[in-house]
Enzyme design. Structure first.
Site, PDB file in Angstrom:
ATOM      1  N   LYS A   1      28.491  41.062  28.022  1.00 18.34           N
ATOM      2  CA  LYS A   1      29.804  40.744  28.565  1.00 18.34           C
ATOM      3  C   LYS A   1      29.690  39.832  29.773  1.00 18.34           C
ATOM      4  O   LYS A   1      28.960  40.126  30.714  1.00 18.34           O
ATOM      5  CB  LYS A   1      30.503  42.056  28.971  1.00 18.34           C
ATOM      6  CG  LYS A   1      31.891  41.888  29.547  1.00 18.34           C
ATOM      7  CD  LYS A   1      32.872  41.404  28.494  1.00 18.34           C
ATOM      8  CE  LYS A   1      34.219  41.069  29.110  1.00 18.34           C
ATOM      9  NZ  LYS A   1      35.196  42.122  28.978  1.00 18.34           N
TER      10      LYS A   1
ATOM     11  N   HIS B   1      42.651  54.141  34.756  1.00 14.78           N
ATOM     12  CA  HIS B   1      42.464  54.319  36.200  1.00 14.78           C
ATOM     13  C   HIS B   1      43.286  55.544  36.574  1.00 14.78           C
ATOM     14  O   HIS B   1      44.433  55.680  36.112  1.00 14.78           O
ATOM     15  CB  HIS B   1      42.998  53.115  36.983  1.00 14.78           C
ATOM     16  CG  HIS B   1      42.221  51.849  36.756  1.00 14.78           C
ATOM     17  ND1 HIS B   1      41.067  51.550  37.440  1.00 14.78           N
ATOM     18  CD2 HIS B   1      42.434  50.818  35.913  1.00 14.78           C
ATOM     19  CE1 HIS B   1      40.603  50.377  37.027  1.00 14.78           C
ATOM     20  NE2 HIS B   1      41.409  49.904  36.098  1.00 14.78           N
TER      21      HIS B   1
ATOM     22  N   HIS C   1      37.309  50.475  27.405  1.00 14.61           N
ATOM     23  CA  HIS C   1      36.699  51.045  28.615  1.00 14.61           C
ATOM     24  C   HIS C   1      36.750  52.569  28.513  1.00 14.61           C
ATOM     25  O   HIS C   1      37.839  53.141  28.424  1.00 14.61           O
ATOM     26  CB  HIS C   1      37.460  50.602  29.864  1.00 14.61           C
ATOM     27  CG  HIS C   1      37.468  49.112  30.048  1.00 14.61           C
ATOM     28  ND1 HIS C   1      36.492  48.439  30.747  1.00 14.61           N
ATOM     29  CD2 HIS C   1      38.319  48.161  29.580  1.00 14.61           C
ATOM     30  CE1 HIS C   1      36.745  47.131  30.715  1.00 14.61           C
ATOM     31  NE2 HIS C   1      37.854  46.938  30.008  1.00 14.61           N
ATOM     32  N   LEU C   2      35.581  53.196  28.527  1.00 15.61           N
ATOM     33  CA  LEU C   2      35.528  54.663  28.447  1.00 15.61           C
ATOM     34  C   LEU C   2      35.257  55.303  29.806  1.00 15.61           C
ATOM     35  O   LEU C   2      35.415  56.517  29.951  1.00 15.61           O
ATOM     36  CB  LEU C   2      34.447  55.110  27.454  1.00 15.61           C
ATOM     37  CG  LEU C   2      34.719  54.811  25.975  1.00 15.61           C
ATOM     38  CD1 LEU C   2      33.486  55.152  25.128  1.00 15.61           C
ATOM     39  CD2 LEU C   2      35.933  55.589  25.458  1.00 15.61           C
ATOM     40  N   ARG C   3      34.793  54.474  30.797  1.00 12.43           N
ATOM     41  CA  ARG C   3      34.353  54.998  32.097  1.00 12.43           C
ATOM     42  C   ARG C   3      33.199  55.979  31.886  1.00 12.43           C
ATOM     43  O   ARG C   3      32.507  55.908  30.891  1.00 12.43           O
ATOM     44  CB  ARG C   3      35.519  55.632  32.879  1.00 12.43           C
ATOM     45  CG  ARG C   3      36.775  54.777  32.959  1.00 12.43           C
ATOM     46  CD  ARG C   3      36.564  53.381  33.497  1.00 12.43           C
ATOM     47  NE  ARG C   3      37.860  52.719  33.718  1.00 12.43           N
ATOM     48  CZ  ARG C   3      38.029  51.409  33.742  1.00 12.43           C
ATOM     49  NH1 ARG C   3      37.002  50.584  33.544  1.00 12.43           N
ATOM     50  NH2 ARG C   3      39.234  50.895  33.965  1.00 12.43           N
TER      51      ARG C   3
ATOM     52  N   ASP D   1      41.434  46.952  24.987  1.00 12.75           N
ATOM     53  CA  ASP D   1      41.247  46.849  26.439  1.00 12.75           C
ATOM     54  C   ASP D   1      41.903  48.038  27.146  1.00 12.75           C
ATOM     55  O   ASP D   1      42.409  47.908  28.258  1.00 12.75           O
ATOM     56  CB  ASP D   1      41.787  45.526  27.000  1.00 12.75           C
ATOM     57  CG  ASP D   1      41.335  45.291  28.440  1.00 12.75           C
ATOM     58  OD1 ASP D   1      40.333  45.893  28.867  1.00 12.75           O
ATOM     59  OD2 ASP D   1      42.000  44.504  29.135  1.00 12.75           O
TER      60      ASP D   1
ATOM     61  N   HIS E   1      40.769  39.851  25.074  1.00 10.55           N
ATOM     62  CA  HIS E   1      42.150  40.071  25.509  1.00 10.55           C
ATOM     63  C   HIS E   1      42.895  38.770  25.831  1.00 10.55           C
ATOM     64  O   HIS E   1      43.317  38.546  26.961  1.00 10.55           O
ATOM     65  CB  HIS E   1      42.222  41.048  26.679  1.00 10.55           C
ATOM     66  CG  HIS E   1      41.279  40.805  27.834  1.00 10.55           C
ATOM     67  ND1 HIS E   1      41.029  39.573  28.375  1.00 10.55           N
ATOM     68  CD2 HIS E   1      40.530  41.674  28.571  1.00 10.55           C
ATOM     69  CE1 HIS E   1      40.186  39.690  29.376  1.00 10.55           C
ATOM     70  NE2 HIS E   1      39.861  40.948  29.510  1.00 10.55           N
TER      71      HIS E   1
ATOM     72  N   ASN F   1      31.355  47.705  32.475  1.00  7.35           N
ATOM     73  CA  ASN F   1      31.690  47.510  33.901  1.00  7.35           C
ATOM     74  C   ASN F   1      31.818  48.840  34.632  1.00  7.35           C
ATOM     75  O   ASN F   1      32.832  49.139  35.248  1.00  7.35           O
ATOM     76  CB  ASN F   1      32.947  46.645  34.068  1.00  7.35           C
ATOM     77  CG  ASN F   1      34.199  47.238  33.461  1.00  7.35           C
ATOM     78  OD1 ASN F   1      34.127  48.048  32.531  1.00  7.35           O
ATOM     79  ND2 ASN F   1      35.354  46.853  33.981  1.00  7.35           N
TER      80      ASN F   1
ATOM     81  N   HIS G   1      35.418  37.580  29.590  1.00  6.07           N
ATOM     82  CA  HIS G   1      36.694  37.721  30.307  1.00  6.07           C
ATOM     83  C   HIS G   1      37.040  36.308  30.750  1.00  6.07           C
ATOM     84  O   HIS G   1      36.500  35.808  31.739  1.00  6.07           O
ATOM     85  CB  HIS G   1      36.576  38.675  31.499  1.00  6.07           C
ATOM     86  CG  HIS G   1      37.877  38.819  32.241  1.00  6.07           C
ATOM     87  ND1 HIS G   1      38.647  39.957  32.201  1.00  6.07           N
ATOM     88  CD2 HIS G   1      38.568  37.923  32.994  1.00  6.07           C
ATOM     89  CE1 HIS G   1      39.748  39.769  32.923  1.00  6.07           C
ATOM     90  NE2 HIS G   1      39.728  38.542  33.414  1.00  6.07           N
TER      91      HIS G   1
HETATM   92  N1  LIG Z   1      41.893  44.760  31.837  1.00  4.45           N
HETATM   93  C1  LIG Z   1      42.004  45.247  33.037  1.00  4.45           C
HETATM   94  O1  LIG Z   1      43.031  45.053  33.674  1.00  4.45           O
HETATM   95  N2  LIG Z   1      41.035  46.019  33.601  1.00  4.45           N
HETATM   96  C2  LIG Z   1      39.734  46.292  33.062  1.00  4.45           C
HETATM   97  C3  LIG Z   1      38.785  45.155  33.199  1.00  4.45           C
HETATM   98  C4  LIG Z   1      39.018  44.017  32.237  1.00  4.45           C
HETATM   99  O2  LIG Z   1      38.996  44.207  31.025  1.00  4.45           O
HETATM  100  O3  LIG Z   1      39.235  42.877  32.669  1.00  4.45           O
HETATM  101  C5  LIG Z   1      39.177  47.523  33.762  1.00  4.45           C
HETATM  102  O4  LIG Z   1      37.975  47.794  33.649  1.00  4.45           O
HETATM  103  O5  LIG Z   1      39.942  48.251  34.398  1.00  4.45           O
HETATM  104 ZN   LIG Z   2      38.600  45.190  29.495  1.00  2.41          ZN
HETATM  105 ZN   LIG Z   3      38.640  41.657  31.102  1.00  7.58          ZN
END
Ligand SMILES: NC(=O)N[C@@H](CC(=O)O)C(=O)O
Ligand SMILES: [Zn+2]
Ligand SMILES: [Zn+2]
Length: 352
Positions: A105, A257, A15-17, A253, A180, A41, A142
């Site tokens: 995904k 945040h 996740h790079l946001r 993963d 994951h 996402n 997921h």
């Molecule tokens: N793994 C996580 O706990 N969070 C991920 C989402 C995900 O990979 O399920 C996220 O985008 O923050």
């Molecule tokens: Zn993830």
């Molecule tokens: Zn996930």
């Protein structure tokens, strides 16, 4: 072994946001990995080709800002994905494939962060899955059921029985990655499957069990989904990752945040491991006496599964202790990595 040179690894789940956050996340990922599968996402989620290509360009723009053009990290390649919704069309799948999108995904609606636009029933995406199977696009899952009557710790194992088994019967030639994985049930199911199923395993699920969530008090930075499980599951994951089986490969993963959103009454799910991901994996493999298996897991199995060339560059790791910073700048706030302020056993020395 105290020094280790590997073919440059890839991160098959990251996740790079977006926006200013990319300055932090892209720099960390590019310092370690040759390529990364970038999760879609965002808010709003990446559901069409134009959005995926625009996001890719923002990642590359951030990369150019944070990494010198002649560094190995400048060769970092984001691999783009689309977010499946109930309305995904076969035409979009075909257009995405033609544009270089490598995977889609599947988030069951409500299963995790930014999954509210996700899939509400598997049959709703059957036309899209048909098209993916036809054009050879990988399905990333997921794998947790969202039924609130199922115990949180059982949701992955129940997903395999209720959702994944029927899906694989209906789409036997669709390449699927169970993302994951966190349980011995998943490790066993994937380990015994055919060439069309694989799994990614995070560093934190190899290093920690659920006790880490409650060590001396509640520890929000160890909270992710699927949640850490008991020790027997962690051991099964280590056995799978170090088995040499090509079905298992690296996917951090890493899920940033902002610290205030994790240290809250309702804290977000996600562990930020990107600053030292390969070091955390090295520690897990070293603990298992299996450093010789790290390169396959981190650099070969994923590329082979996706049908992409293996990387040519290298990274060198040394066994030497250092302290993980307490936090990193993150847009207007800060981000706390897993292990913040704690000791690390391995250190990335060089990338070429
Ligand atoms: N793994 C996580 O706990 N969070 C991920 C989402 C995900 O990979 O399920 C996220 O985008 O923050
Ligand atoms: Zn993830
Ligand atoms: Zn996930």
């Amino acid at each position: 072994m105290t020094e280790l040179t590997l073919i440059r690894p890839d991160d098959w789940h990251l996740h790079l946001r977006d926006g200013a956050a990319l300055h932090t996340t892209v720099a960390h990922a590019a310092a370690q990995f040759g390529r990364a599968i970038v999760m879609p996402n965002l808010r709003p989620p990446v559901t069409d080709v134009a959005a995926a290509l625009a996001y890719r360009q923002r990642i590359l723009d951030a990369l150019a800002e944070v990494v010198p053009a002649d560094a190995a990290a400048a060769r970092f390649e984001p691999l783009m994905t689309l977010y499946l919704t109930d309305r995904m069309t076969p035409a979009t799948i075909r257009a995405a494939r033609a544009a270089g999108v490598v995977a889609c995904k599947l988030y069951p609606a409500g299963a995790t962060t930014n999954s509210d636009a996700g899939v509400t029933a598997m049959r709703n995406i059957y036309p899209a899955l048909e098209a993916m199977q036809e054009v050879g696009m990988v399905l990333l899952v997921h794998g947790e059921v969202t039924d609130p009557s199922v115990d949180l710790f059982d949701r992955e194992a129940v997903f395999i029985e209720q959702q994944l088994m029927p899906l694989r019967r209906d789409f036997p030639l669709l390449k699927i990655v169970m993302e994951h994985i966190t349980t011995k049930e998943a490790a066993q199911y994937v380990g015994e499957a055919d060439d069309f199923l694989a799994a990614t395993i995070t560093a934190h699920h190899l290093l920690y069990n659920r006790n880490a969530l409650f060590l001396g008090g509640i520890r929000p930075h160890y909270y992710c989904l699927p949640v850490l499980k008991r020790e027997t599951h962690r051991q099964a994951l280590v056995a799978a990752a170090t088995s040499g089986s090509p079905r298992f490969f690296l996917g951090t993963d890493s899920a940033p945040h902002a610290a205030p959103l994790k240290e809250a009454a309702v804290g977000c799910a996600g562990c930020y491991t990107a600053p030292a991901a390969i070091e955390l994996y090295a520690e897990a493999f070293d603990n298992a006496g299996a450093l010789d298996r790290l390169e396959g897991f981190a650099a070969f199995h994923g590329a082979d599964f996706y049908g992409l060339p293996r990387n040519r560059g290298t990274v060198t790791l040394r066994k030497s202790s250092w302290q993980m910073p307490e936090s990193y700048p993150y847009a207007e706030t800060v981000l706390k990595p897993l292990r913040a302020g704690e000791t690390m056993a391995w250190q990335l020395q060089a990338a070429a």
